[in-house]
Scaffold this active site. Sequence first.
Site, PDB file in Angstrom:
ATOM      1  N   GLU B  77       0.791  22.281  18.604  1.00 21.25           N
ATOM      2  CA  GLU B  77       0.310  23.395  17.794  1.00 21.25           C
ATOM      3  C   GLU B  77      -1.029  23.893  18.319  1.00 21.25           C
ATOM      4  OE1 GLU B  77       1.592  20.609  16.708  1.00 21.25           O
ATOM      5  OE2 GLU B  77       3.467  21.346  15.858  1.00 21.25           O
ATOM      6  N   PHE B 100       6.557  24.159  10.671  1.00 20.16           N
ATOM      7  CA  PHE B 100       6.348  23.950   9.236  1.00 20.16           C
ATOM      8  C   PHE B 100       4.845  24.037   8.993  1.00 20.16           C
ATOM      9  CE2 PHE B 100      10.443  21.923   9.774  1.00 20.16           C
ATOM     10  CZ  PHE B 100      11.121  22.215   8.604  1.00 20.16           C
ATOM     11  N   HIS B 146       7.453  18.382   4.769  1.00 18.38           N
ATOM     12  CA  HIS B 146       8.153  19.672   4.868  1.00 18.38           C
ATOM     13  C   HIS B 146       8.076  20.428   3.551  1.00 18.38           C
ATOM     14  CE1 HIS B 146       9.959  17.033   7.938  1.00 18.38           C
ATOM     15  NE2 HIS B 146       9.978  18.110   8.673  1.00 18.38           N
TER      16      HIS B 146
HETATM   17  C1  TPP Z   1       3.023  18.154  14.573  1.00 21.09           C
HETATM   18  C2  TPP Z   1       4.474  18.433  14.450  1.00 21.09           C
HETATM   19  N1  TPP Z   1       4.959  19.593  14.926  1.00 21.09           N
HETATM   20  C3  TPP Z   1       6.267  19.895  14.822  1.00 21.09           C
HETATM   21  C4  TPP Z   1       7.131  19.021  14.223  1.00 21.09           C
HETATM   22  C5  TPP Z   1       8.606  19.365  14.073  1.00 21.09           C
HETATM   23  N2  TPP Z   1       9.427  18.478  14.906  1.00 21.09           N
HETATM   24  C6  TPP Z   1      10.034  17.404  14.371  1.00 21.09           C
HETATM   25  S1  TPP Z   1      10.808  16.501  15.518  1.00 21.09           S
HETATM   26  C7  TPP Z   1      10.364  17.527  16.771  1.00 21.09           C
HETATM   27  C8  TPP Z   1      10.773  17.206  18.177  1.00 21.09           C
HETATM   28  C9  TPP Z   1      10.233  15.892  18.635  1.00 21.09           C
HETATM   29  O1  TPP Z   1      10.707  15.567  19.896  1.00 21.09           O
HETATM   30  P1  TPP Z   1      10.352  14.196  20.606  1.00 21.09           P
HETATM   31  O2  TPP Z   1       8.915  13.871  20.430  1.00 21.09           O
HETATM   32  O3  TPP Z   1      10.840  14.286  21.997  1.00 21.09           O
HETATM   33  O4  TPP Z   1      11.190  13.105  19.794  1.00 21.09           O
HETATM   34  P2  TPP Z   1      12.765  13.062  19.552  1.00 21.09           P
HETATM   35  O5  TPP Z   1      12.999  13.750  18.239  1.00 21.09           O
HETATM   36  O6  TPP Z   1      13.427  13.758  20.679  1.00 21.09           O
HETATM   37  O7  TPP Z   1      13.131  11.634  19.469  1.00 21.09           O
HETATM   38  C10 TPP Z   1       9.612  18.586  16.262  1.00 21.09           C
HETATM   39  C11 TPP Z   1       9.107  19.707  17.062  1.00 21.09           C
HETATM   40  C12 TPP Z   1       6.593  17.818  13.732  1.00 21.09           C
HETATM   41  N3  TPP Z   1       7.380  16.898  13.127  1.00 21.09           N
HETATM   42  N4  TPP Z   1       5.278  17.546  13.860  1.00 21.09           N
END
Ligand code: TPP
Lengths: 369, 341
Positions: B77, B100, B146
């Site tokens: 972000e 979110f 959320h």
């Molecule tokens: C600070 C933040 N930004 C956005 C999100 C929304 N979000 C949830 S999971 C995700 C992807 C995460 O990917 P990764 O770190 O590769 O883990 P994976 O889910 O693939 O195991 C995002 C963007 C979040 N949870 N926290």
Amino acid sequence: MIQPFTPDPLRWVADDGQPIRELPARFTPGVLRDLHRDMVRAREFDRKLVTLLRQGRTTFYAQSRGMEATQVGLARSIRVGHDWVWPYYRDHALGLTLGVPLLDLVSQCLGTNSDPSRGRQMPHHFAAKRQNFVSISSSIASQVPPAAGNALAQKYLGVDEITVCTFGDGATSEGDWHAGVNMAAVNAAPCLFVCENNQWAISTPLRGQMASETVHVKARAYGMPGYLVDGNDIIAVMEVMSHVAQEIRQGSGPALVECLTYRVGSHSNADADAEKNYRTREEVALWTGRDPITRVEGLLEHLGHPVSAEERAGLIAATHREVDEAVRQAEASGQPDWRIMFEDVYADLPVHLREQAASLRAEQTGGQA
Amino acid sequence: MTATESRPTAQGGGTQGPRTLTLIQAVTEALREELSRDERVVVFGQDVAARGGVFLATAGLQAEFGERRVFDTPLSEASIVGAAVGMAVRGMRPVAEIQFADYMGPGFDQIVSQAAKIRYRSGGQFTAPLVIRTPSGGGVKGGHHHSQSPEAYYTHTPGLKVVMPSTPYDAKGLLKAAIRGHDPVILFEPKRLYRAAKGEVPAADYTVELGRGAVRREGRDLTLIGYGGVMPDVEKAAQALSKEGVEAEVIDLRSLVPWDRDLVLTSVEKTGRAVLVSEAPRTANFMGEVAYVIQEALFDRLLAPVSQVAGFDTPYPYVQDRIYLPGANRIAAACVKTLNF
Ligand SMILES: Cc1ncc(C[n+]2csc(CCOP(=O)(O)OP(=O)(O)O)c2C)c(N)n1
């Protein structure tokens, strides 16, 4: 033999289960069967939770199908209830293998009275004191700086423990990730950073996430060793984790281990349809073919100790029974009532929360306090 | 529509009559039209491209406008907001999505230290006209990651404009006005209304001026003021009161910074009573500011203390999702208490 910064992932067993280098003696057929059981249990838990989701009995779930070797292998490489873990939201196989009771996990996902987190957190975001499994937060990479601090405290307190911090590949883009890793490195804190690189962050592939070839190379810039491991090869995961954990215990400072694996299912239930939009069927098929469970089955077969079809079916059925029973117990424990909302916000209930709780009590009881 | 809003114009072609859209369709339409209208507009964030955003607000836009105009970012972000600041300073019109509102945290410093301050600290030499869109609020069983309503953090930051629509019409008009404006704007989109709020939206171009509230219902007995996700419950409460012979005037603030003091004060002067509704935690809630302004301006005209209905001062609880939110009953009860003061 276990070198950092290798161009290819370290691995012991090929996709079909054939060993490609000498199997360490500790992996006896009995041990391999235990690991196989742990992985099947984690997978079937996954499957059952997806069913509960479809039935509307829970509202969120993040699968880890395909990532069992990484999480089970990590859990089996650290000292349970001794080392500390700062996990991320996809880590139920890790928690389960560390010994978090299945009832606790199921209850957390259902938000029932039997949930140790008391129905406050979204599903699949559990915390387990006995396993030093610190609460899962959704906020990506926010666990990394505290993990560094946890490790720093272990160093200051002179305790013989290490800290494990897990995250996905996407998490390595956040500023918090860099801040935490750097903090641990500068202070030579006993922290094992584990990237569960499942190659996607929702719809963003690794290439859209970072311009570096791999995750583990970033360790070099922070002044710590970085290892690349085949995350679907549980032998490789355990060999590297045990080696690195040992070095960290001996005061080497932190290290980063990248487990190259794949999330076979969708990101979460919120992602069910869109999955088709951004991944190819071929890619999913390729990685399904590299399944960590069938790999161990191939290895056991090669060693002359095959897992029979009945045995496998028995393991699956046993887990299903276990989850069904946990669901029954969890649901029987009832739903937490409104009072829990105000507890644990602070150590004591301050006056403004006492007033707000009283107003809600009046509302809930139609004025009869 | 208030008199200050620009009327739909005849340009734009196609059907000119209003159609019924959901709030999220209105957002998508605003983005599509602004991308077409102005080459400098770009849309980016996590998963906004192929995935179309987690709520599908940007679905189809990359296919239509290409990878340079609509693109995914790394999961950061700080990068998203910081890059938006840099692009805006250099002459573009970035519209960034934060997946979110709960995840604006890592971008907070970029929002408050850079986006909000660049005009002031450079003596107006540099400006950052960017838009951050983000889903906020509860009622979707999302747990606290959320469901939160963090608008007060941003209303507390001079230099930012903060808006929150509750209707498709306003969502489209406010977003377009934000993109065309000259300041950084945070647009909170009440996620539980994304598909629940349906309404007429003109096909022709229009904007809704930032800083203007809207009267949703006229009344003489008290003024009910809300914004965002609580509005359907506010209106439901007003209907219930009406059956009891109490006529509440309902105001949707739409914009928090700046907010429509004149509209609010005129109404409260008429009714003598105000009940303020929001779902954010009570302490340092934005409505505290509204209450302060009302009592300062209208102390001698008030027939009852200004009353607030808000979320509780607890993290957003998963299981008590519905109890936490101020529903129509809680709102109506506050109105009755105010009337009986
Ligand atoms: C600070 C933040 N930004 C956005 C999100 C929304 N979000 C949830 S999971 C995700 C992807 C995460 O990917 P990764 O770190 O590769 O883990 P994976 O889910 O693939 O195991 C995002 C963007 C979040 N949870 N926290």
